[in-house]
Design a protein around this motif. Structure first.
Motif, PDB file in Angstrom:
ATOM      1  N   GLN A 236       0.847  -1.189   0.000  1.00 43.97           N
ATOM      2  CA  GLN A 236       0.000   0.000   0.000  1.00 43.97           C
ATOM      3  C   GLN A 236       0.886   1.243   0.000  1.00 43.97           C
ATOM      4  O   GLN A 236       2.013   1.219   0.505  1.00 43.97           O
ATOM      5  CB  GLN A 236      -0.920   0.029   1.227  1.00 43.97           C
ATOM      6  N   MET A 237       0.347   2.335  -0.533  1.00 44.03           N
ATOM      7  CA  MET A 237       1.040   3.619  -0.482  1.00 44.03           C
ATOM      8  C   MET A 237       0.112   4.637   0.169  1.00 44.03           C
ATOM      9  O   MET A 237      -0.972   4.927  -0.344  1.00 44.03           O
ATOM     10  CB  MET A 237       1.459   4.086  -1.875  1.00 44.03           C
ATOM     11  N   GLN A 238       0.549   5.146   1.315  1.00 45.62           N
ATOM     12  CA  GLN A 238      -0.213   6.160   2.028  1.00 45.62           C
ATOM     13  C   GLN A 238       0.226   7.543   1.561  1.00 45.62           C
ATOM     14  O   GLN A 238       1.412   7.798   1.360  1.00 45.62           O
ATOM     15  CB  GLN A 238      -0.002   6.036   3.536  1.00 45.62           C
ATOM     16  N   ILE A 239      -0.728   8.450   1.410  1.00 44.33           N
ATOM     17  CA  ILE A 239      -0.458   9.805   0.935  1.00 44.33           C
ATOM     18  C   ILE A 239      -0.739  10.778   2.071  1.00 44.33           C
ATOM     19  O   ILE A 239      -1.853  10.817   2.620  1.00 44.33           O
ATOM     20  CB  ILE A 239      -1.322  10.162  -0.277  1.00 44.33           C
ATOM     21  N   ASN A 247      -5.047   9.786   1.609  1.00 42.40           N
ATOM     22  CA  ASN A 247      -5.363   8.748   0.622  1.00 42.40           C
ATOM     23  C   ASN A 247      -4.489   7.525   0.877  1.00 42.40           C
ATOM     24  O   ASN A 247      -3.372   7.641   1.396  1.00 42.40           O
ATOM     25  CB  ASN A 247      -5.149   9.260  -0.802  1.00 42.40           C
ATOM     26  N   THR A 248      -4.992   6.368   0.513  1.00 44.29           N
ATOM     27  CA  THR A 248      -4.232   5.135   0.542  1.00 44.29           C
ATOM     28  C   THR A 248      -4.562   4.353  -0.717  1.00 44.29           C
ATOM     29  O   THR A 248      -5.740   4.238  -1.079  1.00 44.29           O
ATOM     30  CB  THR A 248      -4.572   4.289   1.783  1.00 44.29           C
ATOM     31  N   MET A 249      -3.534   3.840  -1.395  1.00 44.66           N
ATOM     32  CA  MET A 249      -3.767   3.164  -2.663  1.00 44.66           C
ATOM     33  C   MET A 249      -2.907   1.909  -2.774  1.00 44.66           C
ATOM     34  O   MET A 249      -1.760   1.886  -2.311  1.00 44.66           O
ATOM     35  CB  MET A 249      -3.493   4.119  -3.839  1.00 44.66           C
ATOM     36  N   PRO A 250      -3.446   0.842  -3.379  1.00 45.14           N
ATOM     37  CA  PRO A 250      -2.664  -0.382  -3.577  1.00 45.14           C
ATOM     38  C   PRO A 250      -1.589  -0.170  -4.640  1.00 45.14           C
ATOM     39  O   PRO A 250      -1.790   0.568  -5.607  1.00 45.14           O
ATOM     40  CB  PRO A 250      -3.706  -1.406  -4.023  1.00 45.14           C
ATOM     41  N   SER A 314      -0.585  -4.546 -14.421  1.00 45.44           N
ATOM     42  CA  SER A 314      -0.283  -5.093 -13.095  1.00 45.44           C
ATOM     43  C   SER A 314      -1.394  -4.829 -12.081  1.00 45.44           C
ATOM     44  O   SER A 314      -1.207  -5.104 -10.887  1.00 45.44           O
ATOM     45  CB  SER A 314       1.033  -4.510 -12.565  1.00 45.44           C
ATOM     46  N   THR A 315      -2.549  -4.363 -12.540  1.00 42.55           N
ATOM     47  CA  THR A 315      -3.644  -4.060 -11.605  1.00 42.55           C
ATOM     48  C   THR A 315      -4.017  -5.256 -10.727  1.00 42.55           C
ATOM     49  O   THR A 315      -4.225  -5.094  -9.511  1.00 42.55           O
ATOM     50  CB  THR A 315      -4.875  -3.544 -12.370  1.00 42.55           C
ATOM     51  N   PRO A 316      -4.081  -6.502 -11.261  1.00 38.78           N
ATOM     52  CA  PRO A 316      -4.422  -7.638 -10.389  1.00 38.78           C
ATOM     53  C   PRO A 316      -3.400  -7.869  -9.275  1.00 38.78           C
ATOM     54  O   PRO A 316      -3.744  -8.414  -8.218  1.00 38.78           O
ATOM     55  CB  PRO A 316      -4.457  -8.827 -11.365  1.00 38.78           C
ATOM     56  N   GLN A 317      -2.126  -7.472  -9.511  1.00 40.13           N
ATOM     57  CA  GLN A 317      -1.085  -7.686  -8.509  1.00 40.13           C
ATOM     58  C   GLN A 317      -0.957  -6.516  -7.530  1.00 40.13           C
ATOM     59  O   GLN A 317      -0.316  -6.652  -6.483  1.00 40.13           O
ATOM     60  CB  GLN A 317       0.267  -7.923  -9.180  1.00 40.13           C
ATOM     61  N   GLN A 318      -1.543  -5.382  -7.896  1.00 35.18           N
ATOM     62  CA  GLN A 318      -1.424  -4.206  -7.025  1.00 35.18           C
ATOM     63  C   GLN A 318      -2.166  -4.461  -5.714  1.00 35.18           C
ATOM     64  O   GLN A 318      -3.339  -4.781  -5.698  1.00 35.18           O
ATOM     65  CB  GLN A 318      -1.975  -2.967  -7.735  1.00 35.18           C
ATOM     66  N   GLY A 319      -1.416  -4.337  -4.634  1.00 34.73           N
ATOM     67  CA  GLY A 319      -1.982  -4.603  -3.323  1.00 34.73           C
ATOM     68  C   GLY A 319      -1.599  -5.957  -2.770  1.00 34.73           C
ATOM     69  O   GLY A 319      -1.872  -6.244  -1.597  1.00 34.73           O
ATOM     70  N   ASN A 320      -0.937  -6.809  -3.604  1.00 31.88           N
ATOM     71  CA  ASN A 320      -0.599  -8.141  -3.077  1.00 31.88           C
ATOM     72  C   ASN A 320       0.766  -8.673  -3.473  1.00 31.88           C
ATOM     73  O   ASN A 320       1.313  -9.533  -2.800  1.00 31.88           O
ATOM     74  CB  ASN A 320      -1.675  -9.156  -3.460  1.00 31.88           C
ATOM     75  N   SER A 321       1.381  -8.169  -4.579  1.00 32.01           N
ATOM     76  CA  SER A 321       2.691  -8.703  -4.967  1.00 32.01           C
ATOM     77  C   SER A 321       3.441  -7.699  -5.829  1.00 32.01           C
ATOM     78  O   SER A 321       2.852  -6.804  -6.435  1.00 32.01           O
ATOM     79  CB  SER A 321       2.534 -10.028  -5.726  1.00 32.01           C
ATOM     80  N   ASN A 322       4.781  -7.891  -5.889  1.00 33.22           N
ATOM     81  CA  ASN A 322       5.653  -6.990  -6.638  1.00 33.22           C
ATOM     82  C   ASN A 322       6.042  -7.630  -7.964  1.00 33.22           C
ATOM     83  O   ASN A 322       6.634  -8.713  -7.976  1.00 33.22           O
ATOM     84  CB  ASN A 322       6.916  -6.681  -5.824  1.00 33.22           C
TER      85      ASN A 322
END
Length: 381
Positions: A236-239, A247-250, A314-322
């Motif tokens: 996650q990336m906190q703003i 804001n917080t985003m995956p 990479s949207t399916p991986q955003q929030g769970n893997s690099n």
């Protein structure tokens, strides 16, 4: 400097009293003009040419450049001296013409030549952020002075660099390389800070025959604090806007073989559309890791290819893997929001990515050093 004495005129002795008396009238001393520096000596172009007179007064003085232009100067109230009031050019002959009046009332004109020194090379100081109207940057923006020649006398260069911050806050120059010196405050700039930079290097001996090519100025203002905190553990990336979470985003960061650098990154460029080509850092066609693609809402956070940008793949991986090549991937909506709110000098702090620390020299790794280590990079520390 050595003074060159120029005898302007001579007054002959004549008898006084009756013919044959053997008595002589007192002689009137001839005025003598001194030009500093003397012929044969070279002057630093920032030093004044000084013309002075003894046993007389200056009527007028002109100093003419090789282009035939008169150099500005000022006469002393007592008319016993005159000096230039503007800087001169390197490697030039200046013609000096002085008209003086002796105590006997006679006017005489004399000429001289002054030569300025010729550097082996001239170092031009480019500035980041670039000087422009309405300069506005984020709290992480360092001040960068980049030279086009190696600087041997770093202390001399640093003495000519002056930063004024309002409100005042501790800051220091630190050398990144032999051609680049950065300035940053001890902590992020305070929002609303006004910064004025004066680069006074013209005529400064920077070592090995290299002199400063010009003086420059830079003014900018620091806008609101925008800090993004990207965490590889939570994906996650906190703003934070002015220290408030807004804001917080995956996200998806660099995969194991191309991990995102850990540390404080500073945005140095932003493009609505940017072509990313791995060949720019040596991974070219024929290599299985080669890639070339157009990415959108791209903001550069390091010079070796790390960006925050949109990546629908990479949207399916955003929030769970690099899965990226080192960038921080966002979906379209989050990337557009980030692009709208973040700009030059704003901060992205990366933790738990599995990558190495961002190098101090990697635009801009300035915040990777502790304050004590940063200060140690100053030539005046």
């Amino acid at each position: 400097m050595v003074a060159l004495g120029i005898v302007v005129g001579l007054s002959a002795c004549s008898p006084s009293g009756l013919p044959g008396s053997g008595e002589e009238r007192p002689s009137t001393p001839s005025p003598v003009v001194d030009i500093t520096p003397a012929a044969g000596d070279q002057i630093n172009p920032t030093a004044p040419i000084v013309v002075s007179v003894r046993d007389g007064s200056l009527t007028s003085v002109t100093v003419t450049s090789p282009a035939g232009q008169q150099v500005k100067g000022a006469m002393a109230d007592d008319k016993l001296s005159w000096r230039t009031t503007e800087v001169l050019g390197y490697g030039s002959n200046y013609e000096v013409t002085a008209t003086v009046t002796g105590k006997d009332g006679k006017a005489t004109t004399q000429h001289g030549t002054v030569r300025t020194l010729t550097p082996k090379a001239q170092a031009y100081p480019s500035l980041i952020p670039a000087p422009r109207a309405g300069n506005d940057v984020g709290v992480g923006q360092p001040i960068v002075v980049r030279f086009d020649h190696e600087i041997k006398d770093r202390a001399a260069a640093e003495k000519g660099l002056h930063v004024t911050a309002t409100p005042d806050q501790p800051g220091m120059w630190s050398w990144i390389s032999a051609q680049e010196v950065h300035y940053r405050p001890q902590q992020y700039w305070k929002p609303g800070t006004k910064v004025s930079v004066k680069v006074n290097l013209y005529g400064v001996d920077l070592g090995n025959g290299v002199y400063g090519k010009t003086d420059r100025t830079l003014d900018f203002q620091v806008h609101d604090s925008w800090v993004a905190k990207a965490d590889g553990n939570t994906e996650q990336m906190q703003i934070f806007h002015n220290d408030k979470l807004v804001n917080t985003m995956p996200i998806s960061m660099g995969k194991d073989i191309t991990p995102t650098h850990v540390g404080t990154h500073v945005i140095s460029d932003k493009q609505q559309k940017y072509t990313m080509d791995s060949c720019t850092y040596g991974v070219c066609p024929g290599n299985p890791d080669y890639y070339r693609s157009d990415e959108f809402f791209a903001e550069r956070i390091s010079n070796d290819g790390e960006f925050v940008h949109e990546n629908p793949a990479s949207t399916p991986q955003q929030g769970n893997s690099n899965v990226s090549h080192g960038c921080i991937n966002l979906d379209q909506a989050n990337a557009a929001w980030f692009f709208q709110n973040f700009g030059l000098g704003d901060v992205v702090e990366v933790t738990n990515s599995g990558g190495p620390a961002l190098p101090v020299w990697d635009t801009y790794g300035d915040w990777s050093l502790s304050w004590d280590k940063w200060k140690a990079g100053s030539a005046l520390s």
